[in-house]
Design a protein around this motif. Structure first.
Motif, short mmCIF file in Angstrom:
data_model
loop_
_atom_site.label_atom_id
_atom_site.label_comp_id
_atom_site.label_asym_id
_atom_site.label_seq_id
_atom_site.Cartn_x
_atom_site.Cartn_y
_atom_site.Cartn_z
N ARG A 114 44.36 26.55 87.94
CA ARG A 114 43.10 26.44 87.30
C ARG A 114 43.90 25.82 85.72
N ASP A 115 44.60 26.16 84.75
CA ASP A 115 44.75 25.45 83.62
C ASP A 115 45.58 24.21 83.23
N HIS A 116 45.32 23.37 84.49
CA HIS A 116 45.74 22.40 83.63
C HIS A 116 45.07 20.97 83.13
N VAL A 117 44.00 21.19 83.37
CA VAL A 117 42.74 20.03 82.45
C VAL A 117 42.94 20.04 81.25
N GLU A 118 43.12 22.08 80.76
CA GLU A 118 43.00 22.37 79.50
C GLU A 118 44.05 21.99 79.11
N LEU A 119 45.22 22.00 79.69
CA LEU A 119 46.21 21.62 78.93
C LEU A 119 46.23 20.10 78.64
N ILE A 120 45.83 19.51 79.57
CA ILE A 120 45.90 18.23 79.72
C ILE A 120 45.20 17.79 78.92
N GLN A 121 43.98 18.03 78.40
CA GLN A 121 43.12 17.49 77.34
C GLN A 121 43.61 18.02 75.73
N ASP A 122 44.25 19.46 75.90
CA ASP A 122 44.44 19.33 74.91
C ASP A 122 46.18 18.22 73.88
N SER A 123 46.71 18.18 75.38
CA SER A 123 48.09 16.87 74.67
C SER A 123 47.33 15.47 74.71
N MET A 124 46.19 14.77 75.21
CA MET A 124 45.90 14.07 74.94
C MET A 124 45.10 14.10 73.48
N LYS A 125 44.81 15.23 72.64
CA LYS A 125 44.49 15.27 71.46
C LYS A 125 44.99 15.13 70.25
N ILE A 126 46.40 15.37 70.73
CA ILE A 126 47.51 14.62 69.78
C ILE A 126 48.40 13.70 70.26
N LEU A 127 47.96 12.77 71.40
CA LEU A 127 48.75 11.13 72.05
C LEU A 127 48.16 10.50 70.96
N GLU A 128 49.17 9.88 70.94
CA GLU A 128 49.07 8.37 70.13
C GLU A 128 47.94 8.00 70.65
N LYS A 143 46.89 20.42 93.01
CA LYS A 143 45.90 19.49 93.23
C LYS A 143 45.19 19.31 92.04
N LEU A 144 44.72 17.66 91.30
CA LEU A 144 44.98 16.90 90.01
C LEU A 144 43.15 17.03 90.37
N ASP A 145 42.61 17.85 89.49
CA ASP A 145 41.10 18.24 88.92
C ASP A 145 40.73 16.12 87.70
N ALA A 146 40.59 15.58 89.38
CA ALA A 146 40.11 14.17 88.94
C ALA A 146 38.66 13.85 88.37
N GLU A 147 38.24 14.50 88.59
CA GLU A 147 36.46 14.34 87.81
C GLU A 147 37.13 15.07 86.55
N SER A 148 37.46 16.38 86.12
CA SER A 148 37.30 16.62 84.67
C SER A 148 38.27 15.90 83.75
N LEU A 149 38.55 14.85 84.21
CA LEU A 149 40.00 14.54 83.73
C LEU A 149 39.44 12.51 83.62
N ALA A 150 38.11 12.43 83.84
CA ALA A 150 37.48 10.95 84.23
C ALA A 150 37.49 10.73 82.64
N ASP A 151 38.19 11.05 81.66
CA ASP A 151 37.75 10.27 80.71
C ASP A 151 38.98 9.10 80.10
N PHE A 152 40.20 10.08 81.29
CA PHE A 152 41.37 9.19 80.38
C PHE A 152 42.12 8.72 81.61
N VAL A 153 43.14 7.47 82.08
CA VAL A 153 43.85 6.41 82.86
C VAL A 153 44.72 7.42 83.63
N VAL A 154 44.54 7.58 84.52
CA VAL A 154 45.73 8.19 85.53
C VAL A 154 46.34 7.59 86.24
N GLU A 155 47.75 8.08 86.62
CA GLU A 155 47.94 6.62 87.05
C GLU A 155 49.23 8.01 88.46
N ASP A 156 49.30 8.09 89.47
CA ASP A 156 50.29 9.26 90.38
C ASP A 156 51.67 8.63 89.98
#
Length: 174
Positions: A114-128, A143-156
């Protein structure tokens, strides 16, 4: 001490990537990934976990590896709240949360699905810009919610992080 053996390749990858980097280890457990980053030449490391027991273990791991806390800071905090307040930025972040936590020290229950998108988004805010976030979890049905993380380059990179001792079980982590 306090090693998750399946993450051996992840820790080695962090050591290779860490030279000159500002490294953040969220849900750090015993900070073994931070030890690898420090030994790999990280400019500094910050390791965050709620558990005093694990942070005490982390201090021992630093000492056993000849590392001091001057450049390897340990913080006791709920990572979900710490991320929201953090004003520092990092070049390399390991986000390796538990699948589930309902600790009394937390304001809410953590459910990684449930919470992975928010955790990833919050982490990305402090990533250079140009930095790397390594996200890992051990929920076998994740299951990664790739649609909600579409603003980022995601590589499995899961397949490249599976230690040979764990290759029979490709769901050991993602």
């Amino acid at each position: 001490c306090g090693l998750f053996l399946d993450h051996r390749p992840v820790r080695n990858k962090i050591a290779q990537m860490a030279k000159g980097q500002r490294f953040l280890n969220l849900f750090c457990y015993t900070a073994t990934a931070s030890v690898h980053a420090a030994l790999g030449g990280a400019r500094f490391t910050v390791s965050v976990d709620m558990s005093n027991t694990y942070l005490t273990w982390a201090r021992k791991n630093y000492a056993l590896n000849g590392l001091g806390e001057a450049r390897n800071r340990l913080e006791q905090a709920d990572c979900t709240q710490w991320l929201k307040k953090c004003e520092q930025t990092f070049d390399l972040i390991l986000l390796d949360p538990p699948s589930f936590s309902n600790s009394k020290k937390m304001e809410d229950v953590l459910d990684i699905q449930r919470d992975h998108v928010e955790l990833i988004q919050d982490s990305m805010k402090i990533l250079e810009p140009g930095g790397t976030l390594i996200f890992s979890n051990n929920l076998r049905s994740f299951k990664l919610d790739a649609e909600s993380l579409a603003d980022f380059v995601v590589e499995d990179i899961t397949s490249s992080t599976l230690d040979q001792d764990f290759q029979r079980n490709s769901k050991i982590h993602q």
